[in-house]
Design a protein around this motif. Structure first.
Motif, short mmCIF file in Angstrom:
data_model
loop_
_atom_site.label_atom_id
_atom_site.label_comp_id
_atom_site.label_asym_id
_atom_site.label_seq_id
_atom_site.Cartn_x
_atom_site.Cartn_y
_atom_site.Cartn_z
N MET A 1 0.84 -1.19 0.00
CA MET A 1 0.00 0.00 0.00
C MET A 1 0.88 1.25 0.00
SD MET A 1 -2.75 1.03 2.86
CE MET A 1 -4.13 1.98 2.40
N ILE A 2 0.57 2.18 -0.87
CA ILE A 2 1.33 3.41 -0.96
C ILE A 2 0.80 4.36 0.11
CG2 ILE A 2 1.76 5.45 -2.37
CD1 ILE A 2 1.68 3.66 -4.81
N GLY A 3 1.71 5.00 0.81
CA GLY A 3 1.34 5.97 1.83
C GLY A 3 1.74 7.36 1.39
N GLY A 4 1.48 8.30 2.24
CA GLY A 4 1.87 9.66 1.91
C GLY A 4 1.49 10.64 2.99
N ARG A 5 1.57 11.89 2.63
CA ARG A 5 1.26 12.99 3.52
C ARG A 5 0.47 14.05 2.75
NH1 ARG A 5 3.19 9.63 6.18
NH2 ARG A 5 4.60 9.76 7.94
N VAL A 6 -0.39 14.75 3.49
CA VAL A 6 -1.11 15.89 2.95
C VAL A 6 -0.48 17.13 3.56
CG1 VAL A 6 -3.34 17.08 2.83
CG2 VAL A 6 -3.26 14.56 2.73
N LEU A 7 -0.06 18.07 2.72
CA LEU A 7 0.56 19.30 3.21
C LEU A 7 -0.44 20.44 3.15
CD1 LEU A 7 3.03 17.49 2.56
CD2 LEU A 7 4.21 19.55 1.84
N GLU A 33 11.21 7.50 -0.49
CA GLU A 33 10.45 6.31 -0.11
C GLU A 33 9.31 6.01 -1.08
OE1 GLU A 33 11.24 4.22 2.39
OE2 GLU A 33 13.01 5.45 2.74
N HIS A 34 9.23 6.77 -2.17
CA HIS A 34 8.20 6.57 -3.20
C HIS A 34 6.80 6.69 -2.64
CE1 HIS A 34 11.44 5.49 -5.86
NE2 HIS A 34 11.84 4.60 -4.97
N MET A 35 6.65 7.61 -1.72
CA MET A 35 5.33 7.90 -1.17
C MET A 35 4.74 9.09 -1.95
SD MET A 35 6.40 7.29 2.83
CE MET A 35 5.06 8.18 3.52
N VAL A 36 3.58 9.54 -1.54
CA VAL A 36 2.87 10.60 -2.27
C VAL A 36 2.72 11.83 -1.39
CG1 VAL A 36 0.69 11.20 -3.41
CG2 VAL A 36 1.61 8.88 -3.63
N LEU A 37 2.89 12.99 -2.00
CA LEU A 37 2.61 14.28 -1.36
C LEU A 37 1.33 14.82 -1.98
CD1 LEU A 37 6.12 15.95 -1.52
CD2 LEU A 37 4.93 15.22 0.56
N CYS A 97 -8.88 16.29 2.31
CA CYS A 97 -7.87 15.47 1.62
C CYS A 97 -7.30 14.41 2.57
CB CYS A 97 -6.73 16.34 1.10
SG CYS A 97 -7.18 17.40 -0.28
N ALA A 98 -6.98 14.81 3.79
CA ALA A 98 -6.42 13.87 4.76
C ALA A 98 -7.45 12.80 5.12
CB ALA A 98 -5.95 14.61 6.00
N GLN A 99 -8.70 13.18 5.28
CA GLN A 99 -9.76 12.22 5.59
C GLN A 99 -9.92 11.21 4.46
OE1 GLN A 99 -13.22 14.77 6.39
NE2 GLN A 99 -13.46 13.58 8.27
N ARG A 100 -9.96 11.70 3.26
CA ARG A 100 -10.20 10.83 2.10
C ARG A 100 -9.12 9.77 1.97
NH1 ARG A 100 -9.38 12.28 -4.05
NH2 ARG A 100 -10.27 10.42 -4.99
N ARG A 101 -7.88 10.16 2.18
CA ARG A 101 -6.77 9.23 1.99
C ARG A 101 -6.37 8.50 3.26
NH1 ARG A 101 -3.94 9.99 -3.07
NH2 ARG A 101 -4.92 11.70 -4.21
N GLY A 102 -6.77 9.03 4.40
CA GLY A 102 -6.37 8.42 5.67
C GLY A 102 -4.90 8.65 5.99
N TRP A 103 -4.38 9.77 5.50
CA TRP A 103 -2.97 10.10 5.70
C TRP A 103 -2.84 11.27 6.66
CZ3 TRP A 103 -1.32 10.23 -0.14
CH2 TRP A 103 -1.31 8.92 -0.64
N PRO A 104 -1.67 11.40 7.29
CA PRO A 104 -1.44 12.54 8.19
C PRO A 104 -1.44 13.86 7.43
CG PRO A 104 0.16 10.81 8.60
CD PRO A 104 -0.56 10.44 7.33
N LEU A 105 -1.90 14.87 8.13
CA LEU A 105 -1.90 16.24 7.64
C LEU A 105 -0.70 16.96 8.25
CD1 LEU A 105 -3.24 18.68 6.26
CD2 LEU A 105 -4.71 18.88 8.27
N VAL A 106 0.19 17.45 7.41
CA VAL A 106 1.39 18.14 7.87
C VAL A 106 1.09 19.63 7.91
CG1 VAL A 106 3.84 18.56 7.45
CG2 VAL A 106 2.84 16.34 6.85
N THR A 107 1.42 20.25 9.05
CA THR A 107 1.08 21.65 9.29
C THR A 107 2.06 22.27 10.28
OG1 THR A 107 -0.71 23.13 10.02
CG2 THR A 107 -0.52 21.00 11.16
N THR A 108 2.05 23.57 10.36
CA THR A 108 2.82 24.24 11.41
C THR A 108 1.96 24.54 12.63
OG1 THR A 108 2.37 26.45 10.51
CG2 THR A 108 4.38 25.34 9.75
N ASP A 109 0.63 24.30 12.51
CA ASP A 109 -0.29 24.61 13.61
C ASP A 109 -1.42 23.60 13.66
OD1 ASP A 109 -1.82 25.75 15.59
OD2 ASP A 109 -2.49 27.44 14.37
#
Length: 126
Positions: A1-7, A33-37, A97-109
């Motif tokens: 399974m490909i993983g990734g992050r939402v920025l 790591e061939h993941m997705v942004l 976007c984070a909900q749809r993919r189930g990936w962490p949301l990267v943020t400063t806050d």
């Protein structure tokens, strides 16, 4: 399974402005790591408008990485965002976007996202 992050916009700006070594390390690790942004188009627009012009070339690099996916605010996504949106369209788009993919949301806050009352894992940039 490909993983990734939402920025979100703040993470995009941290990378583009080169203010955060952690943001750069995260992006390049995801590439290696061939993941997705995933970059919500609302975050890209916010970053583009808020960054000084001298940082636009770095933003262009991020947008053109082979593993970068721009999540457009199309008709379906607009409905999902509209159901979440408590007044902050850019943040709501990032959450959707984070909900749809189930990936962490990267943020400063990460506290910015508590008002949405949804389960979205957040990675806060130091």
């Amino acid at each position: 399974m490909i993983g990734g992050r939402v920025l979100d916009a703040s993470a995009v700006m941290a990378f583009a402005s080169q203010d955060s070594v952690y943001a750069a390390a995260l992006v390049w690790t995801v590439v290696e790591e061939h993941m997705v942004l995933v970059l919500p188009s609302a975050a890209v627009a916010a970053a583009w408008s808020q960054l000084e012009e001298k940082y636009h070339p770095v933003l262009e690099v991020l947008l053109r990485l082979p593993n970068t996916v721009i999540d457009d605010l199309d008709e379906d996504r607009a409905r999902a965002v509209g159901q979440l949106e408590p007044g902050d369209l850019e943040a709501a788009h990032a959450v959707a976007c984070a909900q749809r993919r189930g990936w962490p949301l990267v943020t400063t806050d990460a506290t910015r996202y508590k008002e949405f009352n949804v389960e979205v894992p957040a990675e806060e940039l130091p």
